[in-house]
Write an enzyme that holds these catalytic residues in place. Sequence first.
Site, mmCIF file in Angstrom:
data_model
loop_
_atom_site.group_PDB
_atom_site.id
_atom_site.type_symbol
_atom_site.label_atom_id
_atom_site.label_comp_id
_atom_site.label_asym_id
_atom_site.label_seq_id
_atom_site.Cartn_x
_atom_site.Cartn_y
_atom_site.Cartn_z
ATOM 1 N N ARG A 146 43.886 32.220 48.892
ATOM 2 C CA ARG A 146 43.499 33.534 48.351
ATOM 3 C C ARG A 146 42.740 34.245 49.453
ATOM 4 N NH1 ARG A 146 41.134 35.311 42.523
ATOM 5 N NH2 ARG A 146 43.309 34.819 42.065
ATOM 6 N N HIS A 188 50.421 39.174 44.015
ATOM 7 C CA HIS A 188 49.877 38.047 43.226
ATOM 8 C C HIS A 188 51.048 37.357 42.517
ATOM 9 C CE1 HIS A 188 47.019 35.567 41.356
ATOM 10 N NE2 HIS A 188 46.406 36.407 40.548
ATOM 11 N N GLN A 203 50.658 34.865 39.486
ATOM 12 C CA GLN A 203 50.334 35.544 38.234
ATOM 13 C C GLN A 203 51.605 36.059 37.555
ATOM 14 O OE1 GLN A 203 47.057 36.284 36.821
ATOM 15 N NE2 GLN A 203 48.440 36.657 35.123
ATOM 16 N N ASP A 258 45.287 45.936 34.216
ATOM 17 C CA ASP A 258 44.453 45.132 35.117
ATOM 18 C C ASP A 258 43.261 46.000 35.503
ATOM 19 O OD1 ASP A 258 43.485 43.216 36.913
ATOM 20 O OD2 ASP A 258 44.886 43.756 38.512
ATOM 21 N N CYS A 278 45.821 40.257 33.132
ATOM 22 C CA CYS A 278 45.801 39.048 33.972
ATOM 23 C C CYS A 278 44.419 38.406 34.013
ATOM 24 C CB CYS A 278 46.282 39.375 35.374
ATOM 25 S SG CYS A 278 45.306 40.649 36.170
HETATM 26 N N1 CP Z 1 44.219 36.284 37.088
HETATM 27 C C1 CP Z 1 43.608 35.620 38.081
HETATM 28 O O1 CP Z 1 44.162 35.410 39.160
HETATM 29 O O2 CP Z 1 42.356 35.229 37.783
HETATM 30 P P1 CP Z 1 41.289 34.607 38.790
HETATM 31 O O3 CP Z 1 40.849 35.722 39.720
HETATM 32 O O4 CP Z 1 40.175 34.128 37.915
HETATM 33 O O5 CP Z 1 41.937 33.510 39.565
HETATM 34 N N1 NVA Z 2 43.781 43.222 40.880
HETATM 35 C C1 NVA Z 2 42.788 42.186 40.689
HETATM 36 C C2 NVA Z 2 43.448 40.960 40.175
HETATM 37 C C3 NVA Z 2 42.513 39.808 39.902
HETATM 38 C C4 NVA Z 2 43.231 38.580 39.422
HETATM 39 C C5 NVA Z 2 42.064 41.922 41.998
HETATM 40 O O1 NVA Z 2 42.734 41.859 43.051
HETATM 41 O O2 NVA Z 2 40.855 41.781 41.986
#
Ligand code: CP
Ligand code: NVA
Length: 306
Positions: free
Chosen positions: A101, A128, A131, A224, A261
Amino acid sequence: MKRDFIDLWDLSPGEIWEIVKKTRRVKEEPQTLGKPLAGKFIALIFTKPSTRTRVSFEVGISQLGGAWSFMQEKELQVARGEDVKDTARTLSRYVDGVIVRNHSHTWLRELSRYASIPVINALTNLSHPCQILSDIYTLYEAFGEGIKELKIAYVGDGNNVCNTLLVGAGMLGLRLFVATPEGHEPNAHYYAKALEFAKESGAQVELVHDPHEAVKEADVVYTDVWVSMGEDSKEIDVFRPYQVNEELLSHAKSNVRVMHCLPAKKGQEITEEVFEKHADFIFTQAENRLHTQKTLLSFLFREPQA
Ligand code: CP
Ligand code: NVA
């Protein structure tokens, strides 16, 4: 040859369906996959916070017989400027796979280019895929083959989740309407990819600015956060008409399903009232990250066929 999962298109549409369909059995009978990661060691390298992605991968790897180590990028030498390609080549000599990540999608692509082991995207600024792979499973679980007939609306920010949902819809022949404020549309490259895939799959992907148009008669409404990780100084007033609230949902089908999500910022992209009303589906969506990622891992790490 090693298989990565950096963007959804690293799998073919047929492979995505294979994973989605297999996940139903994995969820019903968790032992069904056996221990395909026995003797394998996976590194998780995260620069941003995570609850669902981190924990579901850690649990999933353990259930599949593998071992893992979680590292924050700031603890590695890349944080002090070590070349990403040197990090990739070093890790490839120690571990069997890496789950990352990281903010920069370009950095992750570079890592995957120099790594000789599978690299999985656990979220970047642009994409992502874990997801959305899981969300496609959640829709398949709820609607079966009817998934292609659904009107799916995404309302809010044209962010990493939105980009990937567009590509997923394009690849799998779904009907997706995306409503974002002007200036906050999804990434042009991901939209172009979605349109390119749609020519093959027959998908309908539409970008609009009017949230009511997107939500009208929708079967599914997905949202989101308006402010993603790494965007802390963003102005949010322009997003207010895109809040998923009872008024907006009154334009959708009466049995609409709401997806998020997570994490959610209640009072911004979704009201507390709507969130609680749809909490069961939203947490099933979160649960399915575990089942889908187990199927994904068993797919990426399966032994080459003789
Ligand atoms: N939806 C998702 O990726 O959640 P986290 O940021 O908690 O991993
Ligand atoms: N769009 C959000 C998704 C988190 C799972 C972010 O990148 O923070």
